[in-house]
Write an enzyme that holds these catalytic residues in place. Structure first.
Site, PDB file in Angstrom:
ATOM      1  N   SER A  87     -97.484 -35.045  85.551  1.00 14.22           N
ATOM      2  CA  SER A  87     -98.593 -34.959  86.502  1.00 14.22           C
ATOM      3  C   SER A  87     -99.299 -36.292  86.714  1.00 14.22           C
ATOM      4  O   SER A  87     -99.873 -36.519  87.788  1.00 14.22           O
ATOM      5  CB  SER A  87     -99.608 -33.914  86.031  1.00 14.22           C
ATOM      6  OG  SER A  87    -100.073 -34.206  84.730  1.00 14.22           O
ATOM      7  N   ASP A  89    -110.325 -35.886  81.583  1.00 10.43           N
ATOM      8  CA  ASP A  89    -109.845 -35.054  80.478  1.00 10.43           C
ATOM      9  C   ASP A  89    -109.177 -35.838  79.367  1.00 10.43           C
ATOM     10  O   ASP A  89    -108.772 -35.281  78.356  1.00 10.43           O
ATOM     11  CB  ASP A  89    -108.895 -33.964  80.991  1.00 10.43           C
ATOM     12  CG  ASP A  89    -107.621 -34.514  81.632  1.00 10.43           C
ATOM     13  OD1 ASP A  89    -107.411 -35.743  81.626  1.00 10.43           O
ATOM     14  OD2 ASP A  89    -106.824 -33.707  82.157  1.00 10.43           O
ATOM     15  N   HIS A 130    -105.444 -37.472  82.520  1.00  8.21           N
ATOM     16  CA  HIS A 130    -105.267 -37.700  83.958  1.00  8.21           C
ATOM     17  C   HIS A 130    -106.299 -38.725  84.441  1.00  8.21           C
ATOM     18  O   HIS A 130    -107.499 -38.499  84.291  1.00  8.21           O
ATOM     19  CB  HIS A 130    -105.404 -36.395  84.732  1.00  8.21           C
ATOM     20  CG  HIS A 130    -104.379 -35.380  84.350  1.00  8.21           C
ATOM     21  ND1 HIS A 130    -104.617 -34.410  83.394  1.00  8.21           N
ATOM     22  CD2 HIS A 130    -103.103 -35.200  84.776  1.00  8.21           C
ATOM     23  CE1 HIS A 130    -103.529 -33.669  83.257  1.00  8.21           C
ATOM     24  NE2 HIS A 130    -102.597 -34.129  84.072  1.00  8.21           N
TER      25      HIS A 130
END
Length: 243
Positions: free
Chosen positions: A44, A221, A224
């Site tokens: 991601s 977080d 990311h």
């Protein structure tokens, strides 16, 4: 006060990168040739919300809003005469074995001259939250096998391996991440050394960055990146490859 800290941190990104990546670490610079194909791969962090319905090269929507987009835009701006093509095929949630499952379509069939991989945080994070039962040994063995497979098909490919990283005092990351992640980082570095790849030391970069602004400035977080974190990652990637 917050805005002042933010501006100061943003203006110091080149300094953070320079403090983290020495000139001796960039001796193996990439040479980009005309018509080169460059591929960013990973999870991601690389995916960054990209449009998977249209994966055309050199298209903003195909890159999402992360470091791969920013690094690619810089390369395209710097070398318009070379007509390079750049792809992003990162997929959110991926671990190394999932890269392997889609490697034919999302790597080998593209026939890239340059391949950049950032993978590893999910191999630990998903184990941590009970969604995966892999180990650091599986991570290392799978990663090594993936690169051997790649070189068998593309023996002249230039490899860039990016260090999986974490940032403390953020929403998802605390001190219990440190020792386990160090093992995954060490495994990735062993593989980089074994295959003589360019290495992007993202942990060192973020460790330096938090001296200038809180961890949550760079990533909400701990994994990311924020806008500033993505810019930091892009500049570190570009410096590591010598662009």
């Amino acid at each position: 006060m917050k805005s002042t800290v933010g501006v100061a941190a943003l203006s110091s990104i080149p300094g953070i990168v320079s403090a983290s990546i020495s000139s001796s670490e960039t001796r193996n610079k990439l040479v980009f040739n005309s018509e080169d194909i460059i591929l960013f791969q990973g999870d991601s962090i690389t995916d960054a919300g990209r449009d998977r319905e249209n994966e055309s090269p050199n298209r903003g929507g195909s890159f999402g809003g992360g470091y791969a987009f920013l690094a690619a835009a810089n390369l395209l701006n710097a070398m318009p005469e070379k007509n390079i093509k750049i792809y992003n095929r990162g997929i959110s949630g991926n671990k190394v074995f999932q890269l392997d499952e889609r490697w034919e379509k999302d790597c080998l069939d593209l026939n890239p001259e340059v391949l950049s991989i950032l993978i590893g945080v999910n191999d630990y994070w998903h184990k941590r939250n009970g969604k995966y039962d892999g180990t650091v040994e599986i991570y290392e063995n799978d990663y090594r096998a993936l690169l051997k497979r790649t070189l068998k098909s593309l023996p002249n490919i230039k490899l860039v391996l990016c260090e999986p990283f974490y940032v403390l005092e953020t929403k998802a990351v605390d001190e219990t991440w440190v020792e386990p992640m160090k093992k995954y980082q060490a495994a990735a570095k062993r593989i980089s050394d074994e295959f003589n790849t360019i290495w992007v030391p993202y942990q060192k970069v973020f460790d330096e960055a938090i001296k200038h602004a809180p961890g949550t400035y760079w990533t909400g977080d701990g994994v990311h990146p924020s806008m500033a974190g993505a810019q930091l990652m892009a500049e570190a990637w570009l410096k590591a490859v010598g662009a």
